[in-house]
Design an enzyme around this catalytic site. Structure first.
Site, mmCIF file in Angstrom:
data_model
loop_
_atom_site.group_PDB
_atom_site.id
_atom_site.type_symbol
_atom_site.label_atom_id
_atom_site.label_comp_id
_atom_site.label_asym_id
_atom_site.label_seq_id
_atom_site.Cartn_x
_atom_site.Cartn_y
_atom_site.Cartn_z
ATOM 1 N N HIS A 159 0.863 -1.174 0.000
ATOM 2 C CA HIS A 159 0.000 0.000 0.000
ATOM 3 C C HIS A 159 0.901 1.225 0.000
ATOM 4 C CE1 HIS A 159 -2.941 -2.765 2.065
ATOM 5 N NE2 HIS A 159 -3.795 -2.114 1.291
ATOM 6 N N HIS A 196 -11.925 -13.341 2.655
ATOM 7 C CA HIS A 196 -13.079 -12.508 2.357
ATOM 8 C C HIS A 196 -14.237 -13.352 1.837
ATOM 9 C CE1 HIS A 196 -10.351 -8.708 1.668
ATOM 10 N NE2 HIS A 196 -10.335 -9.153 2.914
ATOM 11 N N ASP A 213 -5.056 -13.391 -3.199
ATOM 12 C CA ASP A 213 -4.440 -13.066 -1.909
ATOM 13 C C ASP A 213 -4.531 -14.314 -1.040
ATOM 14 O OD1 ASP A 213 -3.623 -10.545 -2.446
ATOM 15 O OD2 ASP A 213 -4.937 -9.533 -1.043
ATOM 16 N N GLU A 239 -9.456 -12.871 -2.304
ATOM 17 C CA GLU A 239 -8.909 -13.262 -1.010
ATOM 18 C C GLU A 239 -9.882 -14.256 -0.365
ATOM 19 O OE1 GLU A 239 -8.186 -11.254 3.330
ATOM 20 O OE2 GLU A 239 -7.306 -10.207 1.599
ATOM 21 N N ASP A 251 -6.871 -13.092 8.513
ATOM 22 C CA ASP A 251 -5.665 -13.044 7.666
ATOM 23 C C ASP A 251 -4.595 -14.033 8.114
ATOM 24 O OD1 ASP A 251 -6.516 -11.027 5.871
ATOM 25 O OD2 ASP A 251 -6.068 -9.487 7.353
ATOM 26 N N GLU A 273 -10.663 -6.159 -5.583
ATOM 27 C CA GLU A 273 -10.678 -7.204 -4.564
ATOM 28 C C GLU A 273 -11.998 -7.171 -3.789
ATOM 29 O OE1 GLU A 273 -8.274 -8.164 -0.434
ATOM 30 O OE2 GLU A 273 -7.159 -7.404 -2.164
#
Length: 461
Positions: free
Chosen positions: A126, A296, A321, A293, A334, A257
């Protein structure tokens, strides 16, 4: 087993002697060399690869080509272990806890040493995680340019490439109501300016993709929300981003995403099908693909592999991801992917579509807040890479033996001839189908044999 010194221990704001790492030849992970491949290593040696051999060929390509592993900067080098119920626990000796440029440079140099010793070829970031935000946009952009200079130098020295970059349009208070979906035009404009700069930096660093994650593009209550206006504005934001990509000659893939919630109550990029529908509604389906991801996906109430399978089925899977979560907890944890079955399902899709390039398997994962030793950073990535290497081999065997392919073809064989073929090719009508039923009567429905397929899958593990 390699020894690490110094270790990251305890809590606090950072190491008081972090400046000792400012020297160009400073070593951030002393005592560890490049992670070796040693299948014969003992079961308790978790600092070697037992399954991942980048040069080993599987299904016609090397593991490195199929897997395209990437380390994310934000979790691995900005993660502190803090959670809603506890203060930071991960204190790195090179990090003084400040938001200074000197600290940003140390973090980046530590990261590239980590990438090199781990043996990955890609990284992701990022913009606001690699470079501090200044008092003005001009100062912020200068900071980002300075860190990008260092990143480019480190990439050229190590050979590590940028898989993708993304803009943090969710952390700053200005984005509390979103960026592209903000009710404030001034905030929308600020987000656009931030993405513009980040896309320029991504091009300069040779990024192979650029990701958009709408962390706050959604709502908390419909009582103050015009959902169609907000999505119209999001579509305009994405149109401008695609246009600017072409204007500056950035050749990377633009990725969106999905995530259903958290931090917003509802986010507009809810899941793969929602994003695909959004893109097609606004005529953007040829400009964007999806970065999926799985953590998610499970937050959206789907199975682990669902969004990967769905986006690939529609030709929209661009990157993954690679993480997992704890569905029993119900939020985005995560975690590193260590489940062979889950990873095999992902690799089956990747093999079936011929690979992920220019995307990859980005470890958008964080060590647990209780895993405070520096060696845990390596162990977590090694374990996940080994799991995916095993999954690649299993998926290759499944693909080569074609048992699932044959069984599925048999299950849908009624669509290969006669009235089924007409349905499949759009060559029939309700009237004709009614006549078919009048002539043939009640249908005979075959068993779905779910347990048979699950047992078959288990037999490959």
């Amino acid at each position: 087993m390699s020894s690490f010194a110094p270790e990251s221990k305890g809590t606090g704001s950072g190491g008081s002697d972090a400046s000792v790492y400012d020297a160009d030849d400073a070593e951030f992970f002393p005592g560890v060399k490049k992670i070796a491949v040693d299948p014969s290593a003992g079961r308790d040696n978790t600092l070697v690869f037992k399954h991942y051999n980048p040069s080993e060929k599987v299904h016609g390509r090397t593991m490195e080509e199929w897997l395209r592993f990437s380390v994310c900067f934000w979790h691995t080098f900005r993660g502190t272990g803090a959670d809603p119920f506890g203060f930071p626990t991960l204190v790195r000796p090179w990090d003084d806890g400040s938001n200074s440029m000197a600290n940003a440079r140390r973090r980046l140099r530590a990261a590239f040493e980590f990438f090199t010793k781990l043996g990955v070829k890609y990284w992701t970031f990022h913009d606001r995680d690699i470079s501090p935000e200044g008092a003005t946009l001009e100062e912020t952009n200068r900071n980002l340019d300075e860190i990008a200079d260092l990143a480019l130098k480190l990439q050229q020295t190590t050979g590590v490439k940028l898989l993708w970059a993304t803009s943090n349009l969710f952390a700053h208070p200005r984005y509390m109501n979103g960026a592209a979906s903000s009710p404030e035009a001034h905030v929308f404009a600020y987000g656009a300016a931030q993405v513009k700069k980040c896309m320029e930096v991504a091009k300069r660093l040779g990024a192979e993709n650029f990701v958009f994650w709408g962390g706050r593009e959604g709502y908390h209550t419909l009582l103050n929300t015009d959902i169609r206006k907000e999505q119209n504005h999001m579509a305009e934001f994405f149109r401008m981003a695609a246009a600017y990509k072409k204007k500056i000659g950035f050749t990377g893939t633009l990725l969106i995403e999905p995530k259903p919630k958290e931090p917003s109550k509802h986010q507009y990029d809810y899941d793969a099908m929602t994003v695909i529908a959004f893109l097609r509604t606004y005529g953007l389906e040829n400009e964007y693909k999806l970065n999926i991801e799985p953590n998610h996906t499970t937050l959206a109430g789907h199975g682990f592999e669902h969004d990967v399978v769905m986006s690939s089925a529609f030709g929209m899977l661009g990157s993954v991801d690679s993480n997992t979560g704890s569905p029993d907890l119900g939020w985005d944890t995560d975690q590193f992917p260590m489940d062979l079955k889950n990873c095999t399902q992902i690799m089956r899709v990747i093999l079936d579509q011929g690979g992920l390039a220019p995307g990859g398997l980005n470890f958008d994962c964080k060590v647990r807040r209780e895993s405070t030793a520096l060696q845990d950073m390596f162990t977590a990535h090694i374990g996940a890479m080994d799991t995916f290497a095993r999954a690649l081999k299993v998926a290759a065997t499944i693909a080569e033996e074609k048992l699932f392919t044959k069984h599925i073809e048999d299950r849908y064989s009624s669509y290969s001839t006669g009235i089924g073929l007409k349905i499949d090719t759009g060559a029939t009508s309700f009237e004709e189908l009614e006549q078919y039923i009048l002539a043939h009567g009640e249908a005979n429905v075959n068993s779905g044999r779910q347990e048979h397929y699950e047992s078959m899958f288990n037999n490959y593990m």
